[in-house]
Motif scaffolding. Structure first.
Motif, PDB file in Angstrom:
ATOM      1  N   GLY A   1       0.844  -1.184   0.000  1.00  0.00           N
ATOM      2  CA  GLY A   1       0.000   0.000   0.000  1.00  0.00           C
ATOM      3  C   GLY A   1       0.881   1.236   0.000  1.00  0.00           C
ATOM      4  N   HIS A   2       0.396   2.296  -0.627  1.00  0.00           N
ATOM      5  CA  HIS A   2       1.107   3.572  -0.634  1.00  0.00           C
ATOM      6  C   HIS A   2       0.515   4.435   0.474  1.00  0.00           C
ATOM      7  N   ARG A   3       1.345   4.789   1.455  1.00  0.00           N
ATOM      8  CA  ARG A   3       0.882   5.528   2.623  1.00  0.00           C
ATOM      9  C   ARG A   3       0.400   6.920   2.251  1.00  0.00           C
ATOM     10  N   LYS A   4      -0.704   7.343   2.869  1.00  0.00           N
ATOM     11  CA  LYS A   4      -1.142   8.727   2.745  1.00  0.00           C
ATOM     12  C   LYS A   4      -0.141   9.580   3.527  1.00  0.00           C
ATOM     13  N   SER A   5       0.063  10.819   3.124  1.00  0.00           N
ATOM     14  CA  SER A   5       1.188  11.570   3.674  1.00  0.00           C
ATOM     15  C   SER A   5       0.898  12.503   4.833  1.00  0.00           C
ATOM     16  N   ALA A   6      -0.298  12.821   5.143  1.00  0.00           N
ATOM     17  CA  ALA A   6      -0.592  13.863   6.130  1.00  0.00           C
ATOM     18  C   ALA A   6       0.060  13.615   7.489  1.00  0.00           C
ATOM     19  N   GLY A   7       1.203  14.241   7.725  1.00  0.00           N
ATOM     20  CA  GLY A   7       1.881  14.160   9.016  1.00  0.00           C
ATOM     21  C   GLY A   7       2.451  12.808   9.360  1.00  0.00           C
ATOM     22  N   ASP A   8       2.602  11.955   8.400  1.00  0.00           N
ATOM     23  CA  ASP A   8       3.046  10.582   8.612  1.00  0.00           C
ATOM     24  C   ASP A   8       4.570  10.493   8.541  1.00  0.00           C
ATOM     25  N   PRO A   9       5.245   9.984   9.590  1.00  0.00           N
ATOM     26  CA  PRO A   9       6.708   9.857   9.517  1.00  0.00           C
ATOM     27  C   PRO A   9       7.152   8.869   8.453  1.00  0.00           C
ATOM     28  N   ASP A  10       6.246   7.995   8.010  1.00  0.00           N
ATOM     29  CA  ASP A  10       6.586   7.028   6.967  1.00  0.00           C
ATOM     30  C   ASP A  10       6.527   7.648   5.577  1.00  0.00           C
ATOM     31  N   GLN A  11       5.992   8.846   5.456  1.00  0.00           N
ATOM     32  CA  GLN A  11       5.817   9.477   4.139  1.00  0.00           C
ATOM     33  C   GLN A  11       6.066  10.969   4.291  1.00  0.00           C
ATOM     34  N   SER A  12       7.204  11.430   3.867  1.00  0.00           N
ATOM     35  CA  SER A  12       7.511  12.852   3.940  1.00  0.00           C
ATOM     36  C   SER A  12       8.586  13.188   2.937  1.00  0.00           C
ATOM     37  N   ALA A  13       8.811  14.463   2.739  1.00  0.00           N
ATOM     38  CA  ALA A  13       9.853  14.901   1.804  1.00  0.00           C
ATOM     39  C   ALA A  13      11.216  14.389   2.239  1.00  0.00           C
ATOM     40  N   GLU A  14      11.441  14.326   3.548  1.00  0.00           N
ATOM     41  CA  GLU A  14      12.736  13.866   4.062  1.00  0.00           C
ATOM     42  C   GLU A  14      12.940  12.370   3.856  1.00  0.00           C
ATOM     43  N   HIS A  15      11.861  11.614   3.936  1.00  0.00           N
ATOM     44  CA  HIS A  15      11.987  10.158   3.930  1.00  0.00           C
ATOM     45  C   HIS A  15      11.589   9.497   2.621  1.00  0.00           C
ATOM     46  N   GLY A  16      10.994  10.249   1.705  1.00  0.00           N
ATOM     47  CA  GLY A  16      10.667   9.690   0.393  1.00  0.00           C
ATOM     48  C   GLY A  16       9.306   9.015   0.349  1.00  0.00           C
ATOM     49  N   SER A  17       9.026   8.420  -0.795  1.00  0.00           N
ATOM     50  CA  SER A  17       7.765   7.745  -1.034  1.00  0.00           C
ATOM     51  C   SER A  17       7.665   6.487  -0.186  1.00  0.00           C
ATOM     52  N   ALA A  18       6.464   6.182   0.245  1.00  0.00           N
ATOM     53  CA  ALA A  18       6.301   5.081   1.177  1.00  0.00           C
ATOM     54  C   ALA A  18       5.321   4.021   0.697  1.00  0.00           C
ATOM     55  N   TRP A  19       5.845   3.021   0.037  1.00  0.00           N
ATOM     56  CA  TRP A  19       5.070   1.826  -0.220  1.00  0.00           C
ATOM     57  C   TRP A  19       5.408   0.884   0.916  1.00  0.00           C
ATOM     58  N   GLN A  20       4.427   0.215   1.469  1.00  0.00           N
ATOM     59  CA  GLN A  20       4.705  -0.732   2.541  1.00  0.00           C
ATOM     60  C   GLN A  20       3.609  -1.777   2.610  1.00  0.00           C
ATOM     61  N   MET A  21       3.907  -2.827   3.342  1.00  0.00           N
ATOM     62  CA  MET A  21       2.902  -3.841   3.617  1.00  0.00           C
ATOM     63  C   MET A  21       2.067  -3.361   4.799  1.00  0.00           C
ATOM     64  N   PRO A  22       0.848  -3.861   4.936  1.00  0.00           N
ATOM     65  CA  PRO A  22       0.024  -3.461   6.078  1.00  0.00           C
ATOM     66  C   PRO A  22       0.729  -3.760   7.403  1.00  0.00           C
ATOM     67  N   GLN A  23       0.503  -2.902   8.364  1.00  0.00           N
ATOM     68  CA  GLN A  23       1.084  -3.081   9.693  1.00  0.00           C
ATOM     69  C   GLN A  23       0.264  -2.290  10.690  1.00  0.00           C
ATOM     70  N   GLY A  24       0.442  -2.571  11.964  1.00  0.00           N
ATOM     71  CA  GLY A  24      -0.260  -1.793  12.977  1.00  0.00           C
ATOM     72  C   GLY A  24       0.022  -2.307  14.367  1.00  0.00           C
ATOM     73  N   GLY A  25      -0.383  -1.516  15.334  1.00  0.00           N
ATOM     74  CA  GLY A  25      -0.093  -1.810  16.731  1.00  0.00           C
ATOM     75  C   GLY A  25      -0.861  -3.004  17.279  1.00  0.00           C
ATOM     76  N   ILE A  26      -0.238  -3.633  18.244  1.00  0.00           N
ATOM     77  CA  ILE A  26      -0.870  -4.721  18.990  1.00  0.00           C
ATOM     78  C   ILE A  26      -1.494  -4.093  20.227  1.00  0.00           C
TER      79      ILE A  26
END
Length: 179
Positions: free
Chosen positions: A31-56
């Motif tokens: 999935g391509h992460r939405k960018s609003a305030g997300d540390p996984d998706q920002s100008a500093e960190h680049g585009s963010a494709w990732q597999m699903p994940q989340g907290g336990i």
């Protein structure tokens, strides 16, 4: 002037699950992460494709958390368990996100990874209104990709973790190929 950034070593890791969903061709869902305030998706960190994940959640079984997170992020419920990574996989947040992401409580994540075979129809995948619209969309696009390419598509600070995921599940794609 005082440094307001917390000491990395004093912060714990956030317990989390990661989910590798394989289609009948042996490719994995990204999935391509939405960018609003997300540390996984920002100008500093680049585009963010990732597999699903989340907290336990506190007291939650990691496998149940993986199934819940998968439904909450992608709407997918038609899966069959293939494997669990043999150990926790860790990553640290970059310095500029430390003290900001997850309300500043964590230094990174400690993840239990699960691999599933997708047994449903692609029409089941709904990233715009996952879980019947009960959860806010985390992705704005999705695609199937070779597992071996996932580390090159993730934000750099997660790359080493994704390389461990590839190592843990590297034999799975060939189970789907009938050459």
């Amino acid at each position: 002037m005082t440094n307001s950034r917390p000491d990395r070593e004093s912060l714990p890791y956030r317990d989390c699950v990661g989910i590798a969903v394989f289609n009948p061709h042996g490719n994995v869902l990204l999935g391509h992460r939405k960018s609003a305030g997300d540390p996984d998706q920002s100008a500093e960190h680049g585009s963010a494709w990732q597999m699903p994940q989340g907290g336990i959640d506190r007291g939650e079984d990691p496998l149940k958390a993986a199934l819940r997170e998968l439904r909450e992020e992608t709407n997918i419920t038609s899966v069959s368990l293939l494997a669990e990574a043999p150990e926790w996989i860790f990553y640290d947040l970059p310095d500029d996100a430390l003290g900001k992401a997850w309300k500043g409580k964590y230094r990174g994540q400690r993840q239990r990874w699960f691999a599933f075979a997708f047994t449903g129809d692609e029409s089941e995948i709904d990233i715009a209104e996952p879980d019947g619209g009960k959860h806010e969309a985390e992705f704005d696009a999705w695609r199937w990709e070779k597992l071996s390419r996932a580390p090159s598509l993730i934000v750099p600070f997660k790359r080493a973790a994704y390389e461990k995921v590839v190592e843990a599940f590297g034999d799975i794609p060939q189970r789907f190929t009938h050459t």
